[in-house]
Design a protein around this motif. Structure first.
Motif, PDB file in Angstrom:
ATOM      1  N   GLU A 198       0.830  -1.164  -0.022  1.00  0.00           N
ATOM      2  CA  GLU A 198       0.085  -0.019   0.250  1.00  0.00           C
ATOM      3  C   GLU A 198       0.938   1.304   0.062  1.00  0.00           C
ATOM      4  O   GLU A 198       0.582   2.392  -0.704  1.00  0.00           O
ATOM      5  CB  GLU A 198      -1.019   0.126   1.393  1.00  0.00           C
ATOM      6  N   ASP A 201       2.506   1.914  -3.448  1.00  0.00           N
ATOM      7  CA  ASP A 201       1.506   2.349  -4.424  1.00  0.00           C
ATOM      8  C   ASP A 201       1.287   3.838  -4.231  1.00  0.00           C
ATOM      9  O   ASP A 201       1.058   4.281  -5.202  1.00  0.00           O
ATOM     10  CB  ASP A 201       0.281   1.394  -4.375  1.00  0.00           C
ATOM     11  N   SER A 205       2.094   6.227  -7.267  1.00  0.00           N
ATOM     12  CA  SER A 205       1.013   6.940  -7.930  1.00  0.00           C
ATOM     13  C   SER A 205       1.452   8.581  -8.019  1.00  0.00           C
ATOM     14  O   SER A 205       1.032   9.318  -9.020  1.00  0.00           O
ATOM     15  CB  SER A 205      -0.170   6.910  -7.066  1.00  0.00           C
ATOM     16  N   ARG A 422      -4.633  -2.792 -12.603  1.00  0.00           N
ATOM     17  CA  ARG A 422      -4.284  -3.376 -11.281  1.00  0.00           C
ATOM     18  C   ARG A 422      -3.195  -3.065 -10.542  1.00  0.00           C
ATOM     19  O   ARG A 422      -2.150  -3.481 -10.990  1.00  0.00           O
ATOM     20  CB  ARG A 422      -4.932  -4.815 -11.602  1.00  0.00           C
ATOM     21  N   MET A 423      -3.171  -3.102  -9.151  1.00  0.00           N
ATOM     22  CA  MET A 423      -1.987  -3.180  -8.223  1.00  0.00           C
ATOM     23  C   MET A 423      -1.534  -4.232  -8.195  1.00  0.00           C
ATOM     24  O   MET A 423      -2.268  -5.267  -7.882  1.00  0.00           O
ATOM     25  CB  MET A 423      -2.342  -2.654  -7.186  1.00  0.00           C
ATOM     26  N   PHE A 544       7.701  -3.710  -8.175  1.00  0.00           N
ATOM     27  CA  PHE A 544       6.264  -2.976  -8.170  1.00  0.00           C
ATOM     28  C   PHE A 544       6.409  -1.439  -8.959  1.00  0.00           C
ATOM     29  O   PHE A 544       5.408  -1.295  -9.503  1.00  0.00           O
ATOM     30  CB  PHE A 544       6.077  -2.556  -6.699  1.00  0.00           C
ATOM     31  N   ARG A 548       4.265  -0.630 -12.267  1.00  0.00           N
ATOM     32  CA  ARG A 548       3.368   0.603 -12.177  1.00  0.00           C
ATOM     33  C   ARG A 548       3.858   1.565 -13.270  1.00  0.00           C
ATOM     34  O   ARG A 548       3.265   2.168 -14.141  1.00  0.00           O
ATOM     35  CB  ARG A 548       3.657   1.256 -10.877  1.00  0.00           C
TER      36      ARG A 548
END
Length: 610
Positions: A198, A201, A205, A422-423, A544, A548
């Protein structure tokens, strides 16, 4: 970290004064005593010669005795001395000056590589009569890190050079202090903890939104600066529960965009902190290269002082606020687990419970009652969490920009496994073989920690890298430097294409032929008892962020700023230096001098909907 009012140079001269006074005074006393016994007057000129000559003669005698002693010890062990560089000036001073100058303008590691072409993969970079054993030999690195681990410590020399920056933290400690740091830190980097994305992300973002803004303006972005902010914000929240919020400050613009004002650094304490840490890291590297006499270059002031003042101003309020919230263990929920805590919470809770019983309450209370020691440990971990990941991601983006076909293939894997929106989960990343191959190949060519240092405790020997020859003698107290950066690029270890970026080497028969048969040729996270506790955390964070990024950008191209471009004469050299389009440098970690300026093509809305 030491914050002394006395400069390192003055402290060094004060300590060294006795070593000058003692032989001088001894010589004067001996001459005077002999004159008295023989009944002849002592000439002032004779005394002057004795006073002026005692120290240099003492040094010469020490050097001579040391050389003879090393030869005799090596003979007793059936070994030979490590091949030494040969300069023209006394103490190889010309080699030292040349190396420092070349490190500023040459390709990373080139001065060492040139010497190794003549002397072999293990050599003695002896400067100012001090030995520095440098190696890129996997068996020697294995000896240092694993098989003879207890004989190789960080050592007093490195601790002194790094103390003003790293203090007593885990990366600058040995023995029981190091064990305590590892024991404290290990529970925080568990499988369950690192699978929580979390925080990643949320900050990813924000970073991607900034990159998209720059893409819409058709302007380049310094990806190194962006990713350092991302890793700093993520690490600070993850470790301390306090986000530094560096991504909220406007990013720097390319130099040729006159209509925009470059605001980098204005009122941005997080950026000032990052810059200060980098400069302090440069000072550590310079000290290590110069050797034990480095304080003589800092007679008037500590070269890290002004930078660590910035670090203190940034970090102290964060730590003091956290310590105020948790001033006593009683204020923490007794049922709270490591999973519920920040790293700083975890440190404070160690004042009671199983850790206290295990280590002894007096040790833990002394350790945790000292704000400086807590700060040292948290700064060490923060820098590791920020710099290693940022360094590797910067190199990965560079290599993907240089190889668009690999970027496309990686993006295909991402879209097929995760999609465009999607994450990703821990399970997703575990199944994605190509992204792991890309990261491994990035860390092979550009490991975040290109050089590392140890100190031998006792006399020992290393197997000869040349079959049939005597082993190499390693004297106790000598500084040992190993370079995974150079080792990862050896064609005799990785094949004739060792200098090429090819993630498939981790998926085809080359994996079995080279890496699996000799695991110690690839050590991006070290090995043995000092292996990086956060390597899984780093793999997950890097994977990750790459996922992204490539969910949101379909193409990346280099857009070098003048400060980023290598000098034109690099193109006339051999190997990667001839094709490189940025300047890899290192302070403690590897970084791109002048930034990593790229243009990124954002995915349009149609592709996202599809």
């Amino acid at each position: 970290m030491s914050r002394s009012w006395v400069s390192p140079g003055v402290a060094y001269l004060t300590r060294g004064l006795l070593s000058v006074i003692f032989p001088t005074a001894s010589a004067v006393i001996i001459v005077g005593r002999l004159a008295c016994l023989q009944g002849f007057p002592v000439s002032p000129w004779l005394l002057s010669v004795v006073v002026l000559g005692a120290a240099p003669l003492g040094l010469a005698a020490h050097i001579f005795v040391d050389v003879i002693s090393q030869r005799r010890k090596a003979t007793r062990l059936g070994a030979r001395l490590v091949p030494r560089i040969q300069g023209r000036w006394p103490g190889n001073l010309d080699k030292l000056v040349n190396t420092i100058q070349r490190f500023k303008v040459e390709y990373l590691g080139q001065p060492v590589l040139d010497e190794m072409k003549e002397l072999g993969p293990t050599l003695n970079y002896r400067c100012l009569w001090e030995d520095y054993i440098v190696t890129t030999e996997p068996q020697h690195v294995k000896t240092i890190l694993v098989t003879d681990f207890h004989n190789y410590v960080k050592g007093a020399k490195f601790r002194e050079a790094a103390d003003s920056v790293l203090g007593t933290g885990v990366f600058n400690s040995d023995g029981e202090t190091w064990k305590l740091h590892r024991t404290m830190t290990r529970p925080f980097f568990t499988h369950d903890r690192i699978s929580h994305f979390e925080i990643f992300d949320r900050h990813a973002s924000r970073a991607i939104a900034l990159a998209k803004d720059r893409s819409r303006m058709d302007l380049a972005i310094d990806f190194q600066d962006l990713i350092l902010r991302f890793t700093l914000d993520s690490a600070s929240e993850f470790l301390f529960g306090h986000c530094t919020d560096s991504l909220s400050v406007e990013l720097p613009f390319p130099d040729n965009t006159l209509e925009f004002t470059n605001t980098k650094g204005r009122g941005d304490t997080a950026t000032a902190f990052a810059d200060a840490v980098s400069q302090a890291g440069h000072a550590i590297s310079r000290r290590v290269i110069i050797g034990s006499v480095w304080p003589m270059t800092e007679i008037f002031a500590d070269s890290t002082g002004q930078y660590m003042k910035v670090v203190d101003e940034f970090l102290d309020p964060i730590l003091k606020a956290a310590l105020t919230r948790h001033s006593t263990a009683a204020k923490l929920d007794a049922n709270e687990t490591v999973e519920d805590q920040t790293f700083l919470d975890h440190l404070i809770k160690l004042t009671s419970g199983e850790m206290t019983r295990y280590l002894g309450i007096s040790v833990v209370e002394i350790f945790l009652s000292d704000f400086k020691v807590i700060k040292d440990e948290t700064l060490n971990i923060l820098l590791a969490a920020r710099d290693t990941t940022a360094s590797t991601l910067t190199s990965a983006i560079y290599l993907l920009a240089m190889h668009p076909e690999i970027l496309s293939r990686l993006r295909e894997e991402i879209i097929s496994k995760v999609g465009l929106t999607r994450m990703p989960t821990y399970g997703d990343i575990k199944e994605m073989k190509y992204i792991q191959a890309v990261l491994n190949e990035t860390m092979r060519l550009f490991p975040a920690l290109p050089f590392d240092v140890r100190e031998a405790v006792h006399d020992t020997t290393w197997t000869s890298p040349e079959p049939g020859k005597k082993p190499l003698f390693i004297p106790g107290g000598v500084t040992v430097i190993y370079s995974v950066f150079l080792m990862h690029r050896r064609t005799d270890l990785w094949g004739p294409d060792a200098l090429e970026f090819d993630p498939d080497r981790w998926l085809d028969e080359r994996m079995q032929k080279y890496q699996l048969t000799n695991p110690f040729i690839f050590l991006p996270f070290n090995a043995g008892p000092r292996i990086c506790l956060g390597q899984n955390f780093a793999y997950n964070e890097m994977s990750f962020m790459l996922i992204r990024l490539l969910q949101n950008f379909s193409a990346i191209a280099l857009s070098p700023e003048p400060a980023m471009r290598p000098p034109a004469w690099w193109a006339e050299k051999d190997g990667r230096q001839a094709i490189e389009r940025f300047k890899p440098k290192f302070h403690v970690m590897l970084y791109a001098e002048g930034g990593m300026w790229v243009k990124m093509e954002a995915v349009d809305d149609v592709e996202v909907i599809q």
